[in-house]
Design an enzyme around this catalytic site. Structure first.
Site, PDB file in Angstrom:
ATOM      1  N   GLY A 534       0.806  -1.208   0.000  1.00 12.22           N
ATOM      2  CA  GLY A 534       0.000   0.000   0.000  1.00 12.22           C
ATOM      3  C   GLY A 534       0.841   1.261   0.000  1.00 12.22           C
ATOM      4  N   SER A 698       3.167  -2.062  -6.869  1.00 12.62           N
ATOM      5  CA  SER A 698       2.294  -2.729  -7.854  1.00 12.62           C
ATOM      6  C   SER A 698       2.690  -2.367  -9.286  1.00 12.62           C
ATOM      7  CB  SER A 698       0.820  -2.372  -7.598  1.00 12.62           C
ATOM      8  OG  SER A 698       0.360  -2.976  -6.424  1.00 12.62           O
ATOM      9  N   GLY A 866      -1.353  -5.761  -6.175  1.00 16.08           N
ATOM     10  CA  GLY A 866      -0.902  -6.079  -4.829  1.00 16.08           C
ATOM     11  C   GLY A 866      -1.152  -5.030  -3.774  1.00 16.08           C
ATOM     12  N   GLU A 867      -0.985  -3.737  -4.116  1.00 13.24           N
ATOM     13  CA  GLU A 867      -1.159  -2.684  -3.115  1.00 13.24           C
ATOM     14  C   GLU A 867      -2.643  -2.399  -2.836  1.00 13.24           C
ATOM     15  OE1 GLU A 867       1.910  -1.781  -2.136  1.00 13.24           O
ATOM     16  OE2 GLU A 867       2.830  -2.741  -3.876  1.00 13.24           O
ATOM     17  N   MET A 868      -3.469  -2.518  -3.858  1.00 15.82           N
ATOM     18  CA  MET A 868      -4.861  -2.087  -3.744  1.00 15.82           C
ATOM     19  C   MET A 868      -5.605  -2.698  -2.553  1.00 15.82           C
ATOM     20  SD  MET A 868      -8.202  -3.048  -4.238  1.00 15.82           S
ATOM     21  CE  MET A 868      -8.172  -4.452  -5.333  1.00 15.82           C
TER      22      MET A 868
END
Length: 905
Positions: A534, A698, A866-868
Site C-alpha cells: 500500500g 504494484s 498487490g497494493e490495492m
C-alpha cells in the site's frame, strides 16, 4: 547425547542428538528433510508442524527428550511428492492456497492430521483446528486454505476424483485470464521448494555461520568496540567491524528529490560513531557453527554514551530535540500540495466544514519466514549475495559503494522467498553478509531469529494527519486542507517518496477541485521506515475515508451516497491534477449497492444489547508504478529447440511473478502456438537478467508485463517471414538475425512538481471495501464477520493469483485496523505479541467482485493489484465499528480498550 530410533515417513532412521536439541533441527539438519520450515521459533506460526505418533505437534518447540524412542513421525515429504500428490496438495494448488509457500507444508501436515481424525470437517471445524494449532498465514487471508481442505475431503471420501479436482488447460491452450496454478505450486505444496534457510544448508564445507552484535538501545554515541575476548572464543574465525569495510560503510538511501536536506548516506552497514535505532548492527561474528557465533557475539564489548531517543515524529519535532544525524534537521523533507484555487475563501464560505486528526500505526510486516541470506566470492572474484531482496538491481547500487565493490563485481540473486510484503524493498542483511564474505574470503550464512526479524527490519512509517473538508449542503466536496507528518525512522531511503504519497492519496477517489496542504518526513529513533503493501495509501486514505463518514453524518447523508456523489467521473481529476485513465468507480458502487443495502438490514437485525453490529465502507486508490517515467526491461530468447526463454528480475515475494511472467509471455507469444511447457523462465539473478526494477508499488504486472510483451512481439517480428510463416532458430542464425531481444518499456507518465501536481502513474487500481463488524459492548472487542471488495485492477491475468492477493490484503487490513503494532520493542517482538491475526480473527465470509476495465497502458489491459487490497479496508473496519456502537477510533490499532473508551457514555 542420546541415540534414538525414529520412523520418519515410513523409514527407520537412527538419530544422535542432545536432549535439549529441537526436533525441527534434527529433521532439517540431521535428516535433511527441509520441507519442515522454522518461522517464529516459538510455536506461534505452525510452519514446523509434523505428526508424531498420530498427534500434530510443533517441532520447533519440541525437544528431543520429549520424542519417544521409535516414534512415528510424518513430515510433508511423507504426504506426497510432485509426481504423486496427495489430495490436500492438489487442492492447495488448484485453490491458489500456496502463495509464497513458506507456511504451506505446515498447513498441509496440519490438515492431514485433521482429516485423519475427522474425514468430513465443516468450514468452522477447519478454522477451529488451524486456530488451535496456531497455523499462521500472512499471504492468503485463509479462505482459500479452507476451500482446499473441503475439496480434499471430497476426494478422500470418493465424491470426486483427483482428475475432477485437477486444473484442466483450456482447449485453446490459453493461460492469460485463467485459473492455472502458478509454476512453483507443486514444489511448494510438497515441501521441495527450497527457501533461503534450506539452500543455505547446501553451501560448501567451510561456510561460516554469522551472528550479529546489535544495539540494545535506540540512540547512542559509540565510545569503543572491544572484540578481543570474542575473537578467542571457540570456533571463531573473525569478528568483523566497521574497520574491516573498505568502502564508505554506508547504504545509500538514493535521495529522490533535490529539496531533501539529507544526502542519503546516513545509514551505516556496521555502526561506527553512533547507534540510531534498537537492533543496529555493530559487529559480525563469523564462526564455524551458529552456536559458537552467538556465544562469541555476547563477548563483544561495546561502550556507549546513551542519547535521548525520539520514538515518534512529534517527539523528534520538539524544539529542544537534538539532530539525530548531526548537520541534518530531523524534519528533512517538505512536500506541498496545491491544486486549484486557494482553499481559505472556500472554507470560509462553505455550507459545511469538518476536521479530524488521525494516526496510522507502525505496522509490522510479520512474514512467517525470517530474513535470511548468504554470500561468497565466485571463481572470478565477484561477490555473490543471495537474499530475499525484491529490488535486486536497486540494492546492488545501494550497497556497492558502501562495501567498496564496483557494481560490475557484485551479483545479487533472489532466493526462493517467503512473503516480505515490502520490507525487502530496503536492503536488510545484503550488505552485512557481503561485508563478512569480503572480510573473510569464505562463504557466509546468516538467518535472523524472529526477535531480529522484528527489531532489525523496516516497518510501515506511521503518519500523523490532520484533515479538513469543505462541502455544500447537498454533499458536493469543494475543498480539502491537509497536514501530515511521516515518521520514517532514522534512515532516509525513500522517505521523501513516501511523504509524496500523502499528496497523491489523501482524498484520492474524489473530485476535489481545490486542495492545499503540507507534509514532512521526520527522522526518529524508532524502526526505520520500509515499504509495506500500500506504501503510503493506508496512511493517507485512512484519514480521508474516516472523515468522509464523519462528514456524511454531519450532513445527514448515507456515507455510501456521499461517496457515490463525489467519485471520479469524466471531468474529474486526481489530487495531483491527473485525469484518471478509466472512470469505473460509479460502476463499482452500483455493483456494491444491493449488497450494502442487504448488509445494513442484516446488522440491524442481528444486533443485541450485548453485541452491536455495523457496516462500514471505504474507497481505496493506488497507482501502479514508482512515479513518472518508470522503466522495466526483459530479455526474450529463441532457443535451438524452438522454445523461448524469458529473462527478467520480476522478484517474487509471494505475489506470483512466475505466473505473471508466464501468462503475459504466453499471451504475447500466441502467434507462435507455443504450449506452456515451451516457455522457460530465468529470473532474479543480476548476472543473467536485465533490470526489470523492484517488485514494489504494484508496478510489476504493468511495467515488467509491458517489457515482456514488447520483447515477445519484437522477437515475433524478427522471426516472421514475408509469407507470414516464422523462421526457425537455425534460419535466424543463418540470416544473422539476433535470437535474443531486449524488451524495454517506459511508463507514459511524469513526475509531480513541488506542489504535488503531475501525472505520476499511467495505470491505477481501484478498490471499494465493505465490512460487517460486531462489537462486544462490555469489552470493546471487535470481530470482522464479513468483508467484500469490489475490485477494478484491469483485466485479471490469473484469477487464483489475484484472488489470493486481494484476500491476503484484506486480512492485513483487519490486522492494521484492530491488532497489529510495533511500538513497544519488547512486547511487539513476537508474532503473537505484535498482534498477528490468526484464522479466527479473519472472516470466512469474504467476497470479491471484479469490474474488469481494460487499461490502455496495461499489458493486454491489466493493471497492478498487490497494493490495492490494503489501501483502505482498515478504514472500512473503523467505520463499521462506529456504525455498530458509536465509537470513533482515530488512532490505530483499535484495541478493545480504545473502542470501549470511545463508546458514547
Amino acid at each position: 547425547m542420546q541415540r534414538k530410533i525414529v520412523y520418519v515417513n515410513g523409514i527407520e532412521r537412527s538419530v544422535v542428538a542432545e536432549k535439549s536439541e529441537l526436533l525441527s533441527d534434527v529433521i532439517r539438519k540431521s535428516l535433511r528433510l527441509t520441507g519442515t520450515k522454522v518461522g517464529c521459533g516459538k510455536g506461534q506460526c505452525g510452519a514446523c508442524n509434523v505428526i508424531m505418533d498420530g498427534k500434530l505437534i510443533r517441532s520447533c518447540i519440541t525437544k528431543m527428550d520429549r520424542v519417544p524412542d521409535r516414534a512415528v513421525i510424518t513430515t510433508i515429504e511423507g504426504i506426497g511428492t510432485p509426481r504423486d500428490l496427495h489430495a490436500l496438495q492438489m487442492a492447495w494448488m488448484v485453490h491458489g492456497a500456496a502463495q509464497c509457500g513458506f507456511c504451506t507444508p505446515g498447513f498441509i501436515v496440519s490438515a492431514k492430521a485433521l482429516l485423519d481424525g475427522n474425514p468430513d470437517p465443516s468450514r468452522e471445524e477447519i478454522r477451529d483446528w488451524f486456530q488451535k494449532y496456531k497455523n499462521a498465514c500472512r499471504c492468503t487471508g485463509y479462505k482459500p486454505l479452507v476451500d482446499a481442505v473441503r475439496d480434499a475431503a471430497r476426494v478422500l471420501k470418493g465424491e470426486i476424483s483427483m482428475q475432477d479436482l485437477a486444473y484442466k488447460i483450456p482447449q485453446d491452450g490459453k493461460v492469460f485470464g485463467t485459473n492455472m496454478p502458478r509454476p512453483s505450486a507443486a514444489a511448494k505444496v510438497t515441501g521441495s521448494w527450497d527457501f533461503g534457510a534450506d539452500s543455505g544448508m547446501q553451501l560448501p564445507e567451510g561456510t561460516l555461520q554469522l551472528a550479529l552484535v546489535q544495539a540494545e538501545v535506540s540512540h547512542a554515541n559509540i565510545l569503543s568496540i572491544d572484540t578481543s575476548e570474542a575473537e578467542q572464543m571457540p570456533g571463531v574465525y573473525k569478528v568483523v567491524t566497521h574497520k574491516d569495510i573498505k568502502g564508505r560503510n554506508r547504504i545509500t538511501g538514493l535521495i529522490t528529490f533535490p529539496s531533501n536536506k539529507g544526502d542519503g548516506w546516513e545509514r551505516p552497514i556496521l555502526c561506527d560513531t553512533k547507534v540510531f535505532q534498537f537492533g543496529d548492527a555493530i559487529a559480525i561474528v563469523c564462526a564455524d557453527t551458529e552456536k559458537h557465533a552467538k556465544a562469541a557475539a555476547k563477548k563483544v564489548k561495546v561502550e556507549l554514551e546513551e542519547l535521548p531517543a525520539y520514538m515518534s515524529a512529534p517527539a523528534a519535532m520538539e524544539p529542544d530535540a537534538i539532530e539525530i544525524h548531526p548537520g541534518t534537521p530531523n524534519v528533512y523533507y517538505i512536500q506541498k500540495i496545491a491544486k486549484g484555487e486557494d482553499t481559505k475563501p472556500i472554507f470560509e464560505k462553505a455550507d459545511v466544514t469538518i476536521e479530524g486528526s488521525y494516526y496510522v500505526s507502525r505496522q509490522p510486516h510479520l512474514p512467517i519466514e525470517p530474513d535470511v541470506g548468504y554470500a561468497y566470492l565466485d571463481d572470478a572474484g565477484k561477490l555473490i549475495v543471495h537474499s530475499k531482496s525484491i529490488g535486486l538491481h536497486l540494492h546492488l547500487y545501494m550497497i556497492a559503494p558502501g562495501l567498496g565493490v564496483e557494481p560490475e563485481n557484485l551479483v545479487l540473486i533472489q532466493n526462493n522467498t517467503g512473503g516480505t510484503f515490502g520490507y525487502k524493498f530496503s536492503p536488510t542483511m545484503e550488505a552485512l553478509v557481503g561485508a563478512a564474505a569480503l572480510a573473510t574470503g569464505r562463504p557466509v550464512f546468516l538467518c535472523y531469529d524472529y526477535f531480529q526479524q522484528q527489531t532489525y527490519t523496516g516497518k510501515r512509517s506511521p503518519f500523523w494527519t490532520t484533515l479538513s473538508y469543505a462541502a455544500t449542503k447537498d454533499g458536493t466536496l469543494l475543498g480539502m486542507e491537509t497536514d501530515w507528518s511521516c515518521d520514517h525512522g532514522p534512515y532516509s531511503e525513500f522517505g521523501d517518496l513516501l511523504t509524496l504519497r500523502g499528496a497523491q492519496y489523501i482524498g484520492a477517489g474524489y473530485d476535489i477541485k481545490s486542495i492545499r496542504g503540507e507534509g514532512r518526513t521526520v527522522c526518529t529513533n524508532h524502526a526505520w521506515g520500509a515499504a509495506f503493501r500500500g506504501y503510503g495509501a493506508p496512511e493517507s486514505e485512512f484519514p480521508s475515508e474516516v472523515l468522509m463518514d464523519e462528514l456524511a453524518e454531519k450532513l445527514g447523508m448515507d456515507p455510501f451516497e456521499l461517496r457515490y456523489k463525489n467519485v471520479y467521473r469524466p471531468g474529474a481529476t486526481t489530487p495531483t491534477g491527473q485525469v484518471p485513465e478509466v472512470f469505473s468507480l460509479p460502476e463499482m458502487f452500483d455493483a456494491l449497492r444491493p449488497k450494502y443495502e442487504e448488509a445494513k438490514k442484516r446488522v440491524a437485525a442481528n444486533s443485541t444489547d450485548t453485541v452491536k453490529r455495523g457496516v462500514g465502507i471505504a474507497l481505496g486508490i493506488y497507482g501502479a508504478g514508482l512515479d513518472g517515467p518508470d522503466t522495466a526491461e526483459t530479455d526474450v530468447e529463441l532457443n535451438p529447440d524452438g522454445t523461448v526463454t524469458i529473462f527478467n528480475t520480476w522478484e517474487d515475494h509471494g505475489q506470483g511473478s512466475d505466473m505473471g511472467t508466464l501468462a503475459t509471455a504466453h499471451e504475447a507469444l500466441r502467434p507462435l502456438g507455443l504450449s506452456v511447457d515451451q516457455i522457460r523462465l530465468v529470473m532474479n539473478d543480476t548476472s543473467k537478467c536485465p533490470n526489470s526494477g523492484p517488485a514494489g508499488g504494484s508496478r510489476s504486472q504493468v511495467l515488467v508485463g509491458q517489457s515482456i510483451r514488447v520483447g515477445c512481439e519484437e522477437l515475433i517480428k524478427s522471426m516472421r517471414k514475408a509469407n507470414g510463416c516464422f523462421r526457425t532458430y537455425d534460419e535466424m542464425v543463418a540470416e544473422g538475425i539476433p535470437t535474443k531481444i531486449n524488451g524495454k518499456w517506459t511508463a507514459p507518465a511524469n513526475d509531480c512538481d513541488a506542489n504535488g501536481q503531475g501525472n505520476p502513474f499511467c495505470c491505477y487500481m481501484y478498490g471499494l471495501f465493505m465490512v460487517e463488524a460486531a462489537v462486544e459492548i462490555a469489552t470493546g472487542k471487535t470481530t470482522v464477520e464479513g468483508m467484500t471488495c469490489v475490485a477494478d485492477v484491469g483485466k485479471v491475468v490469473n484469477k487464483l493469483v489475484v484472488d489470493g492477493q486481494i484476500y491476503g490484503g484484506m486480512a492485513q487490513g483487519i490486522g492494521l485496523a484492530l491488532t497489529e503494532d510495533f511500538e513497544d520493542i519488547k512486547k511487539h517482538s513476537t508474532l503473537a505479541g505484535a498482534g498477528f491475526p490468526y484464522i479466527k480473527q479473519i472472516p470466512d465470509d469474504m467476497e470479491i467482485i471484479y469490474v474488469e476495465t481494460p487499461r490502455p497502458d496495461g499489458p493486454f489491459g491489466a493493471s497492478g493489484v498487490g497494493e490495492m487490497p490494503l489501501t483502505a479496508p482498515h478504514a472500512a473496519v473503523i467505520n463499521a465499528i462506529y456504525n455498530a456502537c458509536g465509537a470513533r477510533v482515530r488512532h490505530l490499532p483499535a484495541l478493545p480498550e480504545k473502542v470501549l473508551a470511545a463508546m458514547p457514555k
